[in-house]
Design an enzyme around this catalytic site. Structure first.
Site, PDB file in Angstrom:
ATOM      1  N   GLY A  42       6.649  19.541 -20.217  1.00 44.33           N
ATOM      2  CA  GLY A  42       6.090  19.018 -19.290  1.00 44.33           C
ATOM      3  C   GLY A  42       6.033  20.322 -18.050  1.00 44.33           C
ATOM      4  O   GLY A  42       6.228  20.401 -17.104  1.00 44.33           O
TER       5      GLY A  42
ATOM      6  N   THR B  68       3.565  21.162 -14.249  1.00 41.93           N
ATOM      7  CA  THR B  68       3.429  20.665 -13.040  1.00 41.93           C
ATOM      8  C   THR B  68       5.096  20.927 -12.872  1.00 41.93           C
ATOM      9  O   THR B  68       5.974  20.765 -13.636  1.00 41.93           O
ATOM     10  CB  THR B  68       3.017  19.251 -13.037  1.00 41.93           C
ATOM     11  OG1 THR B  68       3.661  18.411 -13.201  1.00 41.93           O
ATOM     12  CG2 THR B  68       1.173  18.655 -12.902  1.00 41.93           C
TER      13      THR B  68
ATOM     14  N   SER C 246      19.019  12.878 -14.614  1.00 43.60           N
ATOM     15  CA  SER C 246      19.333  12.796 -12.935  1.00 43.60           C
ATOM     16  C   SER C 246      20.143  11.664 -12.479  1.00 43.60           C
ATOM     17  O   SER C 246      20.876  11.557 -13.002  1.00 43.60           O
ATOM     18  CB  SER C 246      17.875  11.725 -12.666  1.00 43.60           C
ATOM     19  OG  SER C 246      17.804  11.645 -11.617  1.00 43.60           O
TER      20      SER C 246
ATOM     21  N   TYR D 101      13.993   4.235 -16.221  1.00 44.36           N
ATOM     22  CA  TYR D 101      14.188   5.454 -15.715  1.00 44.36           C
ATOM     23  C   TYR D 101      15.718   5.937 -15.975  1.00 44.36           C
ATOM     24  O   TYR D 101      16.415   6.659 -16.192  1.00 44.36           O
ATOM     25  CB  TYR D 101      13.460   6.163 -14.503  1.00 44.36           C
ATOM     26  CG  TYR D 101      13.799   7.039 -13.476  1.00 44.36           C
ATOM     27  CD1 TYR D 101      13.164   8.161 -14.613  1.00 44.36           C
ATOM     28  CD2 TYR D 101      14.651   7.294 -12.541  1.00 44.36           C
ATOM     29  CE1 TYR D 101      13.139   9.566 -14.733  1.00 44.36           C
ATOM     30  CE2 TYR D 101      14.667   9.137 -12.491  1.00 44.36           C
ATOM     31  CZ  TYR D 101      14.310  10.487 -12.675  1.00 44.36           C
ATOM     32  OH  TYR D 101      14.569  11.272 -13.006  1.00 44.36           O
TER      33      TYR D 101
HETATM   34  N1  LIG Z   1      11.439  15.051  -8.313  1.00 49.08           N
HETATM   35  C1  LIG Z   1      12.703  14.802  -8.489  1.00 49.08           C
HETATM   36  O1  LIG Z   1      13.303  14.211  -7.626  1.00 49.08           O
HETATM   37  C2  LIG Z   1      13.926  14.600  -9.394  1.00 49.08           C
HETATM   38  C3  LIG Z   1      15.197  14.296  -9.551  1.00 49.08           C
HETATM   39  C4  LIG Z   1      16.194  14.001 -10.523  1.00 49.08           C
HETATM   40  C5  LIG Z   1      15.449  15.090 -11.948  1.00 49.08           C
HETATM   41  N2  LIG Z   1      14.605  14.906 -11.844  1.00 49.08           N
HETATM   42  C6  LIG Z   1      13.788  15.399 -13.838  1.00 49.08           C
HETATM   43  O2  LIG Z   1      13.201  16.573 -13.640  1.00 49.08           O
HETATM   44  C7  LIG Z   1      12.018  16.607 -14.129  1.00 49.08           C
HETATM   45  C8  LIG Z   1      10.914  17.238 -13.901  1.00 49.08           C
HETATM   46  O3  LIG Z   1      10.281  15.681 -13.074  1.00 49.08           O
HETATM   47  P1  LIG Z   1       9.732  16.429 -11.859  1.00 49.08           P
HETATM   48  O4  LIG Z   1       9.900  16.278 -11.068  1.00 49.08           O
HETATM   49  O5  LIG Z   1       9.025  18.350 -11.866  1.00 49.08           O
HETATM   50  O6  LIG Z   1       7.546  15.301 -12.438  1.00 49.08           O
HETATM   51  P2  LIG Z   1       6.475  15.537 -12.576  1.00 49.08           P
HETATM   52  O7  LIG Z   1       5.482  17.158 -11.821  1.00 49.08           O
HETATM   53  O8  LIG Z   1       5.697  14.815 -12.563  1.00 49.08           O
HETATM   54  O9  LIG Z   1       6.317  16.610 -13.771  1.00 49.08           O
HETATM   55  C9  LIG Z   1       6.920  16.108 -14.994  1.00 49.08           C
HETATM   56  C10 LIG Z   1       6.433  16.426 -15.957  1.00 49.08           C
HETATM   57  O10 LIG Z   1       6.217  15.587 -17.218  1.00 49.08           O
HETATM   58  C11 LIG Z   1       4.847  15.281 -17.955  1.00 49.08           C
HETATM   59  N3  LIG Z   1       4.688  14.009 -18.668  1.00 49.08           N
HETATM   60  C12 LIG Z   1       4.700  12.953 -17.782  1.00 49.08           C
HETATM   61  N4  LIG Z   1       4.547  12.632 -19.387  1.00 49.08           N
HETATM   62  C13 LIG Z   1       4.860  13.172 -20.768  1.00 49.08           C
HETATM   63  C14 LIG Z   1       4.397  12.866 -21.954  1.00 49.08           C
HETATM   64  N5  LIG Z   1       3.783  11.762 -22.680  1.00 49.08           N
HETATM   65  N6  LIG Z   1       4.360  13.909 -22.527  1.00 49.08           N
HETATM   66  C15 LIG Z   1       4.333  15.363 -22.205  1.00 49.08           C
HETATM   67  N7  LIG Z   1       4.141  15.598 -20.958  1.00 49.08           N
HETATM   68  C16 LIG Z   1       4.279  14.393 -19.663  1.00 49.08           C
HETATM   69  C17 LIG Z   1       3.783  15.942 -16.795  1.00 49.08           C
HETATM   70  O11 LIG Z   1       2.863  15.624 -17.445  1.00 49.08           O
HETATM   71  P3  LIG Z   1       1.468  15.396 -16.513  1.00 49.08           P
HETATM   72  O12 LIG Z   1       1.099  15.545 -15.825  1.00 49.08           O
HETATM   73  O13 LIG Z   1      -0.021  15.095 -18.441  1.00 49.08           O
HETATM   74  O14 LIG Z   1       1.993  13.495 -16.160  1.00 49.08           O
HETATM   75  C18 LIG Z   1       4.786  16.670 -16.016  1.00 49.08           C
HETATM   76  O15 LIG Z   1       3.717  17.499 -15.890  1.00 49.08           O
HETATM   77  C19 LIG Z   1      11.465  14.767 -15.288  1.00 49.08           C
HETATM   78  O16 LIG Z   1      12.969  14.848 -16.283  1.00 49.08           O
HETATM   79  C20 LIG Z   1      12.465  14.474 -13.679  1.00 49.08           C
HETATM   80  O17 LIG Z   1      13.142  13.098 -14.610  1.00 49.08           O
HETATM   81  C21 LIG Z   1      13.415  15.167 -11.276  1.00 49.08           C
END
Ligand SMILES: NC(=O)c1ccc[n+]([C@@H]2O[C@H](COP(=O)([O-])OP(=O)(O)OC[C@H]3O[C@@H](n4cnc5c(N)ncnc54)[C@H](OP(=O)(O)O)[C@@H]3O)[C@@H](O)[C@H]2O)c1
Length: 340
Positions: free
Chosen positions: A77, A80, A199, A227
């Site tokens: 992932g 982004t 998370s 989630y």
């Molecule tokens: N942001 C927060 O506040 C927060 C808080 C706690 C935990 N987290 C965790 O941090 C991690 C990163 O999240 P983020 O905030 O950076 O969000 P994000 O920008 O949405 O990043 C998630 C990435 O996962 C990819 N993804 C989604 N479905 C996929 C699939 N089927 N196969 C391969 N890749 C896939 C997305 O790619 P596409 O562009 O192709 O969709 C995206 O690049 C996640 O595990 C999230 O649960 C985030």
């Protein structure tokens, strides 16, 4: 009585700080029947509160500088958000970064961007769709060796849906896809580290635990509940990897980061609300700190949950070794069934 671990998080500190200031201002206004500060001092006060809040929300920093030229890092992932920032930081540290991104063309484009941004770092992009076991296997077959595996990708669909293999989408993508990828790469990970980006949301799983039949979600879907289960399973996965194989596996909460794409499926109102909430959260760069900490620091503890660049106590449910073993067994059963 011990403080709930949530109260140790930077986002909670900044929320409390902002609330105290807001309530304090209202009380002062009501008691004095007028706002006591001039425009100049009001602006000074707002800027001061903003700066203090910003540093409270940021949390701890971990900025390694050593050269990691011989290391191979996989980031899922990485197109982004946190994954992209982590991949860039690894590339700047001299590692060979393999990014897993949906679509081969997109993966190569993002790899090229990251290589340019890191001033010539080695970044290779491969197609990876964690919602398909076949695709995960194809990705794993391209990997010869790995030192650090960052299981970061996540999806949060707003309606009930399933993966290509018929597993509830969030559990199947966020957890099962990474579980299977890890199993396939385990023999190619000698003395390396596995990091599961979980998370704080795992606290939301009720004491009955994860429902492996997904019947409740099918009947009445809740994106947050789905989630939370997938994120709890990722904590179980890391602790079981260390218990079963002695592997250095870590789980973590990166912080609350509103500027990533994680909420981009939500309704416009919710997205606006989340943007407003970014005042109490971290930037994406700050959100990558605990991932890099777990990947590189000697202070990270295998098998444990981390947040804000330190070990943190997860929920009681996450500490239950029997439930962790059950989750592992259920995952193996599910994958074997789907691969038949
Ligand atoms: N942001 C927060 O506040 C927060 C808080 C706690 C935990 N987290 C965790 O941090 C991690 C990163 O999240 P983020 O905030 O950076 O969000 P994000 O920008 O949405 O990043 C998630 C990435 O996962 C990819 N993804 C989604 N479905 C996929 C699939 N089927 N196969 C391969 N890749 C896939 C997305 O790619 P596409 O562009 O192709 O969709 C995206 O690049 C996640 O595990 C999230 O649960 C985030």
């Amino acid at each position: 009585m011990p403080l709930h671990p949530m109260f140790l998080e930077p986002e909670i500190h900044s929320t409390i700080f902002l609330c105290i200031n807001l309530i304090g201002s209202i009380i002062v206004r009501l008691l004095l029947h007028a706002w006591p500060l001039t425009i100049f001092w009001s602006c000074f006060y707002i800027i001061l509160v903003g700066l203090i809040n910003h540093s409270l929300a940021a949390g701890r920093y971990y900025l390694p500088t050593r050269n990691l030229r011989d290391q191979i890092v996989i980031v899922t992932g990485a197109a982004t958000g946190i994954g992209r920032v982590c991949a860039l930081r690894f590339a700047k540290l001299g590692t060979c970064v393999i990014i897993g991104v949906r679509g081969q063309e997109r993966a190569e484009r993002v790899a090229k961007e990251l290589s340019d941004e890191s001033h010539g770092g080695t970044v290779i992009g491969y197609d990876l769709d964690l919602s398909s076991l076949t695709n995960v296997k194809n990705f794993a077959e391209k990997i010869e060796r790995v030192d650090i595996l960052l299981n970061n990708a996540s999806t949060v669909p707003t309606t009930y849906s399933v993966t290509a293999d018929g597993i509830e989408k969030q559990f199947g993508t966020n957890y099962i896809g990474h579980f299977y990828l890890t199993q396939l790469l385990l023999s190619r990970l000698t003395n390396g580290r596995i990091i599961n980006v979980s998370s704080l949301a795992h606290h939301m799983v009720p004491s009955t635990g994860i429902d492996y039949t997904f019947s409740k979600l099918r009947d009445k879907y809740s994106a947050s509940a789905a989630y939370a289960s997938s994120k709890l399973a990722q904590i179980y996965h890391a602790s079981e990897l260390t218990r079963r194989y002695g592997v250095k596996a870590y789980s973590l909460h990166p912080g609350t980061i509103m500027s990533t794409n994680i909420n981009h499926n939500r309704s416009l109102i919710k997205r606006i609300l989340f943007q407003l909430l970014s005042v109490i959260g971290k930037t994406v760069e700050q959100g990558s700190m605990t991932c890099i900490f777990c990947a590189l620091s000697n202070d990270a503890v295998p098998g444990h949950f981390h947040s804000d660049c330190q070990v943190r106590k997860p929920s009681q449910l996450a500490l239950d070794k029997h439930r962790a073993a059950e989750c592992w067994n259920e995952s193996e059963k599910l994958i074997n069934e789907k691969l038949k």
